[in-house]
Write a protein that holds these residues in place. Structure first.
Motif, PDB file in Angstrom:
ATOM      1  N   ASP A 125      47.497  26.870  51.518  1.00 32.60           N
ATOM      2  CA  ASP A 125      48.048  27.516  52.720  1.00 32.60           C
ATOM      3  C   ASP A 125      47.016  28.379  53.450  1.00 32.60           C
ATOM      4  N   ARG A 126      45.728  28.139  53.214  1.00 35.39           N
ATOM      5  CA  ARG A 126      44.582  28.809  53.846  1.00 35.39           C
ATOM      6  C   ARG A 126      44.386  30.251  53.386  1.00 35.39           C
ATOM      7  N   THR A 127      45.067  30.677  52.353  1.00 29.83           N
ATOM      8  CA  THR A 127      44.867  32.011  51.807  1.00 29.83           C
ATOM      9  C   THR A 127      43.593  32.014  50.977  1.00 29.83           C
ATOM     10  N   HIS A 128      42.769  33.047  51.154  1.00 29.64           N
ATOM     11  CA  HIS A 128      41.547  33.217  50.376  1.00 29.64           C
ATOM     12  C   HIS A 128      41.770  34.358  49.396  1.00 29.64           C
ATOM     13  N   GLY A 129      41.231  34.208  48.203  1.00 27.11           N
ATOM     14  CA  GLY A 129      41.372  35.261  47.204  1.00 27.11           C
ATOM     15  C   GLY A 129      40.150  35.339  46.312  1.00 27.11           C
ATOM     16  N   ARG A 130      39.988  36.482  45.677  1.00 29.30           N
ATOM     17  CA  ARG A 130      38.891  36.697  44.736  1.00 29.30           C
ATOM     18  C   ARG A 130      39.516  37.005  43.379  1.00 29.30           C
ATOM     19  N   ILE A 131      39.117  36.247  42.361  1.00 33.53           N
ATOM     20  CA  ILE A 131      39.637  36.442  41.009  1.00 33.53           C
ATOM     21  C   ILE A 131      38.508  36.988  40.141  1.00 33.53           C
ATOM     22  N   PHE A 132      38.814  38.016  39.382  1.00 37.92           N
ATOM     23  CA  PHE A 132      37.863  38.623  38.462  1.00 37.92           C
ATOM     24  C   PHE A 132      38.189  38.151  37.048  1.00 37.92           C
ATOM     25  N   PHE A 133      37.202  37.610  36.358  1.00 38.63           N
ATOM     26  CA  PHE A 133      37.380  37.083  35.013  1.00 38.63           C
ATOM     27  C   PHE A 133      36.575  37.893  34.010  1.00 38.63           C
ATOM     28  N   GLU A 134      37.077  37.952  32.779  1.00 35.77           N
ATOM     29  CA  GLU A 134      36.364  38.556  31.654  1.00 35.77           C
ATOM     30  C   GLU A 134      36.165  37.475  30.603  1.00 35.77           C
ATOM     31  N   ARG A 135      34.936  37.339  30.113  1.00 32.49           N
ATOM     32  CA  ARG A 135      34.627  36.363  29.072  1.00 32.49           C
ATOM     33  C   ARG A 135      34.330  37.120  27.787  1.00 32.49           C
ATOM     34  N   ASN A 136      35.036  36.784  26.709  1.00 36.10           N
ATOM     35  CA  ASN A 136      34.776  37.389  25.407  1.00 36.10           C
ATOM     36  C   ASN A 136      33.457  36.812  24.897  1.00 36.10           C
ATOM     37  N   LEU A 137      32.479  37.671  24.621  1.00 39.29           N
ATOM     38  CA  LEU A 137      31.150  37.198  24.257  1.00 39.29           C
ATOM     39  C   LEU A 137      31.117  36.536  22.883  1.00 39.29           C
TER      40      LEU A 137
ATOM     41  N   SER B 240      41.457  38.864  34.913  1.00 37.57           N
ATOM     42  CA  SER B 240      41.893  40.256  34.828  1.00 37.57           C
ATOM     43  C   SER B 240      42.539  40.749  36.117  1.00 37.57           C
ATOM     44  N   ARG B 241      42.135  40.187  37.260  1.00 41.02           N
ATOM     45  CA  ARG B 241      42.639  40.717  38.520  1.00 41.02           C
ATOM     46  C   ARG B 241      42.435  39.703  39.633  1.00 41.02           C
ATOM     47  N   ILE B 242      43.318  39.760  40.642  1.00 39.84           N
ATOM     48  CA  ILE B 242      43.173  38.922  41.838  1.00 39.84           C
ATOM     49  C   ILE B 242      43.379  39.805  43.059  1.00 39.84           C
ATOM     50  N   SER B 243      42.591  39.560  44.081  1.00 40.52           N
ATOM     51  CA  SER B 243      42.789  40.279  45.339  1.00 40.52           C
ATOM     52  C   SER B 243      42.721  39.273  46.483  1.00 40.52           C
ATOM     53  N   ARG B 244      43.589  39.451  47.431  1.00 33.88           N
ATOM     54  CA  ARG B 244      43.642  38.565  48.596  1.00 33.88           C
ATOM     55  C   ARG B 244      42.609  39.028  49.602  1.00 33.88           C
ATOM     56  N   LEU B 245      41.791  38.099  50.067  1.00 28.58           N
ATOM     57  CA  LEU B 245      40.827  38.417  51.113  1.00 28.58           C
ATOM     58  C   LEU B 245      41.568  38.340  52.441  1.00 28.58           C
ATOM     59  N   LEU B 246      41.348  39.298  53.292  1.00 24.96           N
ATOM     60  CA  LEU B 246      42.183  39.486  54.483  1.00 24.96           C
ATOM     61  C   LEU B 246      41.796  38.566  55.633  1.00 24.96           C
ATOM     62  N   LYS B 247      41.902  37.258  55.405  1.00 24.72           N
ATOM     63  CA  LYS B 247      41.616  36.298  56.465  1.00 24.72           C
ATOM     64  C   LYS B 247      42.896  35.751  57.078  1.00 24.72           C
ATOM     65  N   GLU B 248      43.964  35.723  56.306  1.00 24.38           N
ATOM     66  CA  GLU B 248      45.280  35.244  56.743  1.00 24.38           C
ATOM     67  C   GLU B 248      46.319  36.241  56.246  1.00 24.38           C
ATOM     68  N   PRO B 249      47.473  36.338  56.902  1.00 26.66           N
ATOM     69  CA  PRO B 249      48.550  37.183  56.364  1.00 26.66           C
ATOM     70  C   PRO B 249      49.004  36.672  55.000  1.00 26.66           C
TER      71      PRO B 249
END
Length: 89
Positions: A30-42, A50-59
């Motif tokens: 649906d043209r929504t952009h987002g950034r996902i933060f990942f944690e890798r167990n070493l 761990s977290r997702i944030s919507r990039l403000l390109k579309e409502p």
């Protein structure tokens, strides 16, 4: 109608192998952009979103707000799983 996010594109934008953190930018159908933060167990190599944030390109496709909201947090597992599959292929 329930929201069904579908990842069309996933791009790894940063990776820190020392502490196991990395970020992926996703584009949904649906043209929504987002950034996902990942944690890798070493030790085990297990990857966890761990977290997702919507990039403000579309409502926001859920609440239609044009500013920060936390609606995509409910779909973090679904979106992050699809993003990891796109990165592997």
């Amino acid at each position: 109608m329930a929201y069904d996010p579908q990842v069309v594109e996933a791009t790894k934008v940063s990776d820190n192998p020392k502490n196991g953190l990395f970020e992926v930018v996703v584009v949904l159908k649906d043209r929504t952009h987002g950034r996902i933060f990942f944690e890798r167990n070493l030790e085990s190599g297990e990857i966890k979103a761990s977290r997702i944030s919507r990039l403000l390109k579309e409502p926001c496709p859920i609440c239609r707000k044009d500013f920060l909201c936390n609606c995509l947090d409910r779909y973090l597992d679904n979106i992050s799983g699809q993003a990891l599959q796109k990165l592997e292929s």
